[in-house]
Design a protein around this motif. Sequence first.
Motif, short mmCIF file in Angstrom:
data_model
loop_
_atom_site.label_atom_id
_atom_site.label_comp_id
_atom_site.label_asym_id
_atom_site.label_seq_id
_atom_site.Cartn_x
_atom_site.Cartn_y
_atom_site.Cartn_z
N ALA A 31 6.68 -0.59 -9.65
CA ALA A 31 5.52 -0.21 -10.46
C ALA A 31 4.33 0.07 -9.57
CB ALA A 31 5.17 -1.30 -11.47
N TYR A 32 3.55 1.12 -9.94
CA TYR A 32 2.25 1.33 -9.33
C TYR A 32 1.25 0.36 -9.96
CZ TYR A 32 3.75 5.75 -7.18
OH TYR A 32 4.36 6.71 -6.42
N LEU A 33 0.10 0.17 -9.30
CA LEU A 33 -0.94 -0.70 -9.81
C LEU A 33 -2.24 0.09 -9.98
CD1 LEU A 33 -0.43 -3.97 -7.73
CD2 LEU A 33 0.45 -3.43 -10.00
N ASP A 34 -2.77 0.09 -11.19
CA ASP A 34 -4.07 0.68 -11.48
C ASP A 34 -5.10 -0.45 -11.41
OD1 ASP A 34 -6.32 1.86 -12.41
OD2 ASP A 34 -5.48 2.55 -14.32
N LEU A 35 -5.92 -0.48 -10.36
CA LEU A 35 -6.83 -1.59 -10.10
C LEU A 35 -8.28 -1.28 -10.45
CD1 LEU A 35 -5.37 -2.60 -6.62
CD2 LEU A 35 -4.85 -3.62 -8.83
N THR A 36 -8.49 -0.25 -11.25
CA THR A 36 -9.87 0.15 -11.54
C THR A 36 -10.64 -0.92 -12.31
OG1 THR A 36 -9.03 1.31 -13.51
CG2 THR A 36 -9.36 2.61 -11.51
N LYS A 37 -9.95 -1.78 -13.07
CA LYS A 37 -10.64 -2.82 -13.84
C LYS A 37 -11.09 -3.98 -12.95
CE LYS A 37 -8.49 -2.03 -18.34
NZ LYS A 37 -7.72 -2.65 -19.46
N ASP A 51 4.79 12.64 -16.90
CA ASP A 51 5.63 13.63 -16.22
C ASP A 51 6.41 13.05 -15.05
OD1 ASP A 51 4.58 15.59 -17.96
OD2 ASP A 51 2.86 15.90 -16.63
N THR A 52 6.59 11.75 -15.01
CA THR A 52 7.40 11.12 -13.97
C THR A 52 8.23 10.01 -14.59
OG1 THR A 52 5.83 9.37 -13.36
CG2 THR A 52 5.50 11.53 -12.33
N LYS A 53 9.08 9.41 -13.79
CA LYS A 53 9.85 8.25 -14.21
C LYS A 53 9.21 6.94 -13.75
CE LYS A 53 14.30 10.70 -14.18
NZ LYS A 53 15.68 10.71 -13.64
N ASP A 54 8.02 7.04 -13.17
CA ASP A 54 7.35 5.86 -12.62
C ASP A 54 6.61 5.08 -13.70
OD1 ASP A 54 8.11 6.35 -9.92
OD2 ASP A 54 6.58 7.91 -9.81
N ARG A 98 -0.74 11.93 -0.76
CA ARG A 98 -1.22 10.70 -1.38
C ARG A 98 -0.53 10.47 -2.71
NH1 ARG A 98 -7.54 8.85 -1.47
NH2 ARG A 98 -7.21 6.71 -2.23
N ARG A 99 -0.14 9.24 -2.96
CA ARG A 99 0.51 8.86 -4.21
C ARG A 99 -0.54 8.82 -5.33
NH1 ARG A 99 6.02 9.33 -3.59
NH2 ARG A 99 6.64 8.48 -1.57
N SER A 132 0.85 -1.19 0.00
CA SER A 132 0.00 0.00 0.00
C SER A 132 0.88 1.24 0.00
CB SER A 132 -0.91 0.01 1.23
OG SER A 132 -1.63 1.23 1.31
N THR A 133 0.51 2.24 -0.79
CA THR A 133 1.29 3.49 -0.85
C THR A 133 0.72 4.56 0.06
OG1 THR A 133 -0.02 4.35 -2.70
CG2 THR A 133 1.89 2.98 -3.25
N ARG A 134 -0.37 4.23 0.76
CA ARG A 134 -1.00 5.22 1.63
C ARG A 134 -0.29 5.27 2.98
NH1 ARG A 134 -7.02 2.99 0.58
NH2 ARG A 134 -5.81 1.08 0.79
N VAL A 135 0.25 6.42 3.30
CA VAL A 135 0.98 6.63 4.56
C VAL A 135 0.35 7.83 5.27
CG1 VAL A 135 3.20 7.10 5.64
CG2 VAL A 135 3.10 5.72 3.55
N PRO A 136 -0.02 7.67 6.57
CA PRO A 136 -0.63 8.80 7.29
C PRO A 136 0.28 10.03 7.30
CG PRO A 136 -0.87 6.75 8.53
CD PRO A 136 0.05 6.45 7.39
N LEU A 137 -0.34 11.20 7.17
CA LEU A 137 0.33 12.50 7.24
C LEU A 137 1.30 12.73 6.10
CD1 LEU A 137 1.07 12.64 11.09
CD2 LEU A 137 -0.95 13.45 9.86
N ARG A 138 1.19 11.95 5.04
CA ARG A 138 2.03 12.16 3.86
C ARG A 138 1.14 12.36 2.64
NH1 ARG A 138 7.24 8.03 3.91
NH2 ARG A 138 8.15 8.72 5.91
#
Length: 274
Positions: A228-234, A260-263, A212-213, A204-210
């Motif tokens: 890699a990030y994961l797009d889970l909308t499907k 606009d990123t290297k990700d 949001r990715r 999970s990329t969600r971190v409190p007080l940081r």
Amino acid sequence: MTVKSPLAVLLCLLTATLGAQTAQRATPIHTAPEVTAPVVKLVKPGEDLPAASPTGTAPAGWSAVVLPGPHELFVRNSDIGKDLDIKPGSSLRADPKSDAAELTTFQAGDEAEITGLRGRWTQIRLNRDVIAYVQGTSAPAVQRTAPVVTTAPVTDAPYSAGSNTSPVVNPTPRPAVGRPVDRTASDRSSLAALPRLFEGKLASTRVPLRPRRPYDFALEAEDGTRFAYLDLTKLLLTEQIEKYIDRTVVVYGVARPVPDTKDIVIAVESLQLR
């Protein structure tokens, strides 16, 4: 010592007899005692037939057999409650499609484990046997002999008169070993758009007080670095994703750069435990 009744002994003998039988021809196993019913398994000639079911009943010309578990099946997301329990009576299908073979229905008390997500479907491992049906083998089998396919030897030698090798018309040049294959820009774009398998630890990329990715989940390598990030909308049923965090998963989808990123982000089409 428990003494079995004569009927129980007879059932055991019948089960052992059918279980020891070898298929003389390709034998389909149906979900119901009907020729038009979906086939869940095809027993090849020489393989053992499933054991007879001591409890299942079948009409004349058919036999009820046992397919031992566990079974990898699919259930609709709408048939799963908020506590991730499968609703009794839900159809369990062989593939994540509405027209796929229904192998059985989920019963109260069944043991099942969620093992993957596939769009509107959830993959589960059902830990029990399933009853299926085999048609009587007295009907003659239709035998078809496959044609013999002969292959010509592959050679790089030029054609010469008197040889047994036919000349190659407009041969496609093969790339030399160690040299890149020439591809057009459209070729490269098409190849990049093909879905692929990716393996890693779900995080999970969600971190409190940081901040949001751009995406809430990512794949990590063994050393904990995100690749890699994961797009889970499907996948739609994203609330189940929490069960997979910190576990090794295999995802299938298309990877693309994040603008606009290297990700990199993977548009996930299916996700399964490793």
